[in-house]
Motif scaffolding. Structure first.
Motif, mmCIF file in Angstrom:
data_model
loop_
_atom_site.group_PDB
_atom_site.id
_atom_site.type_symbol
_atom_site.label_atom_id
_atom_site.label_comp_id
_atom_site.label_asym_id
_atom_site.label_seq_id
_atom_site.Cartn_x
_atom_site.Cartn_y
_atom_site.Cartn_z
ATOM 1 N N SER A 189 -8.336 3.528 -6.564
ATOM 2 C CA SER A 189 -7.156 4.378 -6.799
ATOM 3 C C SER A 189 -7.429 5.815 -6.369
ATOM 4 O O SER A 189 -6.534 6.500 -5.852
ATOM 5 N N LYS A 190 -8.677 6.272 -6.546
ATOM 6 C CA LYS A 190 -9.017 7.637 -6.131
ATOM 7 C C LYS A 190 -8.917 7.802 -4.621
ATOM 8 O O LYS A 190 -8.313 8.771 -4.121
ATOM 9 N N LEU A 191 -9.478 6.849 -3.868
ATOM 10 C CA LEU A 191 -9.415 6.932 -2.403
ATOM 11 C C LEU A 191 -7.982 6.766 -1.910
ATOM 12 O O LEU A 191 -7.564 7.424 -0.946
ATOM 13 N N LEU A 192 -7.231 5.892 -2.571
ATOM 14 C CA LEU A 192 -5.833 5.702 -2.193
ATOM 15 C C LEU A 192 -5.046 6.984 -2.402
ATOM 16 O O LEU A 192 -4.233 7.379 -1.554
ATOM 17 N N ASN A 193 -5.303 7.655 -3.499
ATOM 18 C CA ASN A 193 -4.617 8.925 -3.754
ATOM 19 C C ASN A 193 -5.006 9.979 -2.721
ATOM 20 O O ASN A 193 -4.168 10.795 -2.309
ATOM 21 N N MET A 194 -6.252 9.976 -2.311
ATOM 22 C CA MET A 194 -6.700 10.962 -1.325
ATOM 23 C C MET A 194 -6.031 10.740 0.034
ATOM 24 O O MET A 194 -5.532 11.695 0.661
ATOM 25 N N ILE A 195 -6.001 9.501 0.508
ATOM 26 C CA ILE A 195 -5.409 9.267 1.831
ATOM 27 C C ILE A 195 -3.897 9.438 1.779
ATOM 28 O O ILE A 195 -3.289 9.951 2.735
ATOM 29 N N GLN A 196 -3.288 9.062 0.683
ATOM 30 C CA GLN A 196 -1.846 9.271 0.558
ATOM 31 C C GLN A 196 -1.504 10.751 0.462
ATOM 32 O O GLN A 196 -0.508 11.206 1.023
ATOM 33 N N GLY A 197 -2.342 11.511 -0.241
ATOM 34 C CA GLY A 197 -2.097 12.941 -0.346
ATOM 35 C C GLY A 197 -2.223 13.651 0.981
ATOM 36 O O GLY A 197 -1.584 14.690 1.218
ATOM 37 N N TRP A 198 -3.042 13.089 1.858
ATOM 38 C CA TRP A 198 -3.237 13.668 3.197
ATOM 39 C C TRP A 198 -2.169 13.198 4.187
ATOM 40 O O TRP A 198 -1.556 14.019 4.879
ATOM 41 N N LEU A 199 -1.924 11.899 4.219
ATOM 42 C CA LEU A 199 -1.105 11.329 5.297
ATOM 43 C C LEU A 199 0.288 10.892 4.859
ATOM 44 O O LEU A 199 1.047 10.358 5.664
ATOM 45 N N GLU A 200 0.632 11.121 3.613
ATOM 46 C CA GLU A 200 1.994 10.867 3.168
ATOM 47 C C GLU A 200 2.520 12.144 2.556
ATOM 48 O O GLU A 200 1.809 12.851 1.864
ATOM 49 N N ASN A 201 3.779 12.419 2.805
ATOM 50 C CA ASN A 201 4.327 13.692 2.328
ATOM 51 C C ASN A 201 4.570 13.639 0.829
ATOM 52 O O ASN A 201 5.136 12.699 0.318
#
Length: 559
Positions: free
Chosen positions: A547-559
Motif C-alpha cells: 500500500s505504501k508503494l502504491l500510494n507513492m506511485i499514484q501520488g506521482w503519476l496520478e493527479n
C-alpha cells in the motif's frame, strides 16, 4: 513599423515585404534577426532575402550600405522610409516560413526587419491574400487580413497561417479559451481532440495556478510525410507533424499529444519564465546560458508527466516514454564527457546536430532525467506532499510573472527552498557534473514500485564486440570494446569469415571481418569480450505493490 506582405506567384515561394517606418535620425540602421527564440542556433535568415531597396516618403531611392550579414545602413534623412525586399519561404518546419499555392505560413522573426528604436513600438501587419483565406494567429486581428502587435518582440513571437482550408477546434478551461488551427488532415474527431487536450490543459493550469494569457492557439501543420517539430510562442505554438495518415495509430497520436503538452507548458517555462541571459532577447548574437536543463529539460519531463497525471497516457505508456529517455541517455557516450549545463552553453555550437561521437548530451533528454531525479528526491523526502511542482510554482511567482529572468543560482535556490536543505551534491553530480544517474535512480525508482534493471543488448555485435550497424555500415563503437581499436565509424562490412555479409552470420565467436574503409579493403580480426557493451537501464512496474508503494506511485503519476 508597418509591414505589408504580398505575392504574385506562390509556387516560386517568394513573398514581398514592404516595411514602412518613421526614421527619427539620419543614417538609420536596419537589422534582421540571426536566430529565433526556441532554437538556440545562429540561422542567418538574411540568406533568404533578395532585391532589397529603400525609398523615402517621395518614392525616391535611398542609399543602402550592407554593414554585416544581417544589417544595413540607410543614407536617409529623418522622415518616412519604406524598405522593400523579397523573402524565400520554402522550408517547412515549426520555426521557418512557407508559401505555396495552398497557404501562406510566416514566422515573422525569419523575415521582418527592425531598427533598434522600433523594438518597443507597435506594429501592424497587412496581407494581400485571396478573399477566401482565413488567418490563424495569436496576434490581434484588426481586419480580416490585418494584424496588430504591441511591439516587435510580440510580433516575432506570434506566427501565422493563412489558407482557405483551415480546420478549427475550440475548447475552454476555466476562463481561458484554446483553439487548434489545423492545416492538412488530422484523422481525429473534434470530440476526441477536445477530450484529451482539455484534460492535460486543465492539469497544467491547476499545477501552475493560472494560465498566462486569456486565449491560446495551437497551429498545426499535419503533413503527408514524416515530420516532428514544435516551437513555443507568446500565446501560441506551431507544431509540424506527419505523416498525418499515421495519426490514426496510437503511437503517432501519442507523439502528437506529447509535443502539444510540451509546447503548452512552455507558455510558462521559457516564454515568460526565462533565463536572465535572454531577458530581453538579443536577436543579433548568441544568448549563452547554462540553464537549458530548465528551459527544455524540465519542459520535456513535464510534457509526458502531465499526460500521465491527467489520464491521457496510461502508466504503461508513460513508462514507455521514460524508457526512451533512458535508452537515449545510455546510448550516448557524451554523458561521460560533458554535463547538461555545459551542453546547454554549447547549444550555440552544435546543439541541434549529432556532433562528433561522445562529445555532448541533449539538454532535452538529460534535462528531463535531471528533472525526474529532483522530482523523485523531493517526493521521497516529503512523502509526495511536495514535488517539483512546488519548485516551478516558486520560480513562476518570483521570476516568471514579472518576467524578470532567473539565473542558475536562482533555480538552485528555489529547489533548495522546497527541499529544505542543500542540494549541492545533486547540482554538482547531475547538473554540473557527469555522475552516473543510475546511482540516483537505482535508489529512487524502487520507492515508487518500479524496478530499474540493466539490460544487455539483444544484438551480438553490440553486446559482445561493441559495434553498432546501420545496415552494413558501422554507425557507433563503444569505448574500450574489441571494436574500439580495430573499426572506424563508416566502415562497411563486406564479408564475415570469408562469407558475403549477412546479419545472420554475426555470432559470439571470434571472427574475421573484411571491411571497406572509404575505398580501402582491409581485414580485421575481432575477439569476443566477456564484458557487455551498449547495455541500457530500463524501468518496469513491480507486481503486488504494498500500500505504501502504491500510494507513492499514484501520488506521482496520478493527479
Amino acid at each position: 513599423m508597418d509591414y505589408h506582405f504580398s505575392f504574385q506567384h506562390p509556387n516560386t515561394h517568394y513573398f514581398t515585404i514592404k516595411a514602412t517606418f518613421t526614421a527619427k535620425t539620419a543614417n538609420e540602421e536596419i537589422l534582421l534577426p540571426n536566430w529565433r527564440p526556441g532554437r538556440y542556433q545562429i540561422q542567418n535568415f538574411a540568406k533568404r532575402i533578395r532585391s532589397i531597396k529603400a525609398l523615402d516618403q517621395n518614392g525616391d531611392h535611398i542609399g543602402l550600405e550592407k554593414l554585416t550579414k544581417s544589417s544595413w545602413r540607410l543614407a536617409n534623412e529623418p522622415g518616412s522610409v519604406t524598405i522593400t525586399y523579397q523573402y524565400y519561404a520554402f522550408e517547412m518546419d515549426a520555426g521557418n516560413s512557407w508559401l505555396d499555392d495552398e497557404q501562406l505560413y510566416v514566422n515573422f522573426i525569419n523575415c521582418c526587419i527592425y531598427t533598434r528604436e522600433s523594438l518597443d513600438e507597435p506594429c501592424t501587419i497587412s496581407f494581400d491574400l485571396p478573399d477566401d483565406y482565413e488567418i490563424a494567429s495569436g496576434l490581434k486581428k484588426i481586419k480580416d487580413h490585418k494584424l496588430y502587435a504591441d511591439d516587435y518582440y510580440r510580433l516575432v513571437d506570434s506566427p501565422m497561417f493563412a489558407s482557405s482550408s483551415l480546420r478549427r477546434i475550440s475548447y475552454s478551461v476555466k476562463d481561458y479559451s484554446f483553439t487548434l488551427w489545423i492545416q492538412g488532415d488530422l484523422p481525429k474527431t473534434d470530440e476526441e481532440i477536445i477530450k484529451d487536450f482539455s484534460r492535460f490543459t486543465a492539469l497544467q493550469i491547476d499545477v501552475m495556478g493560472e494560465f498566462p494569457c486569456p486565449k491560446y492557439h495551437f497551429l498545426f501543420q499535419c503533413l503527408p510525410y514524416k515530420h516532428y517539430h514544435g516551437v513555443e510562442h507568446w500565446n501560441s505554438t506551431v507544431i509540424t507533424i506527419g505523416p498525418s495518415s499515421a495519426l490514426v495509430d496510437r503511437d503517432r497520436y501519442k507523439d502528437f499529444l506529447g509535443v502539444s503538452s510540451h509546447e503548452l507548458f512552455h507558455t510558462w517555462n521559457v516564454i515568460r519564465l526565462r533565463p536572465k541571459e535572454m531577458t530581453p532577447y538579443d536577436f543579433q548574437s548568441e544568448n549563452y546560458h547554462e540553464t537549458g536543463f530548465v528551459t527544455e529539460g524540465v519542459t520535456t519531463y513535464y510534457g509526458d508527466l502531465f499526460l500521465a497525471r491527467s489520464g491521457v497516457f496510461s502508466l504503461e505508456e508513460y513508462l514507455q516514454e521514460l524508457n526512451k529517455l533512458l535508452k537515449r541517455h545510455y546510448e550516448n557516450e557524451g554523458r561521460t564527457n560533458l554535463s547538461v549545463a555545459e551542453s546547454s552553453f554549447d547549444l550555440w555550437l552544435d546543439g541541434y546536430e549529432r556532433g562528433i561521437p561522445g562529445r555532448k548530451v541533449s539538454i532535452y533528454n538529460e534535462g528531463a532525467l535531471a528533472a525526474l531525479i529532483l522530482d523523485l528526491m523531493i517526493r521521497v523526502k516529503f512523502n509526495n506532499d511536495k514535488s517539483l511542482d512546488d519548485v516551478m510554482r516558486l520560480m513562476w511567482s518570483t521570476h516568471g510573472i514579472d518576467q524578470s529572468g532567473y539565473s542558475f543560482l536562482d533555480y538552485k535556490s528555489a529547489a533548495e527552498s522546497v527541499y529544505e536543505e542543500t542540494l549541492d551534491r545533486y547540482f554538482d553530480d547531475i547538473i554540473s557534473g557527469i555522475h552516473p544517474i543510475e546511482e540516483y535512480l537505482s535508489d529512487l525508482l524502487p520507492k515508487f514500485g518500479l524496478s530499474f534493471d540493466l539490460l544487455a543488448s539483444e544484438k551480438v555485435e553490440e553486446k559482445t564486440f561493441g559495434f553498432r550497424l546501420s545496415e552494413q555500415t558501422i554507425a557507433d563503437i563503444a569505448s574500450g570494446s574489441p571494436a574500439y581499436e580495430k573499426l572506424s565509424i563508416g566502415d562497411k562490412l563486406v564479408s564475415i569469415n570469408g562469407n558475403p555479409f549477412n546479419q545472420e552470420l554475426l555470432n559470439s565467436d571470434p571472427m574475421t571481418l573484411e571491411i571497406d574503409r572509404y575505398g580501402r579493403s582491409m581485414e580485421v580480426d575481432l575477439i569476443p569480450s566477456e564484458s557487455h557493451y551498449f547495455s541500457i537501464y530500463q524501468v518496469s512496474r513491480e507486481k503486488n505493490l504494498s500500500s505504501k508503494l502504491l500510494n507513492m506511485i499514484q501520488g506521482w503519476l496520478e493527479n
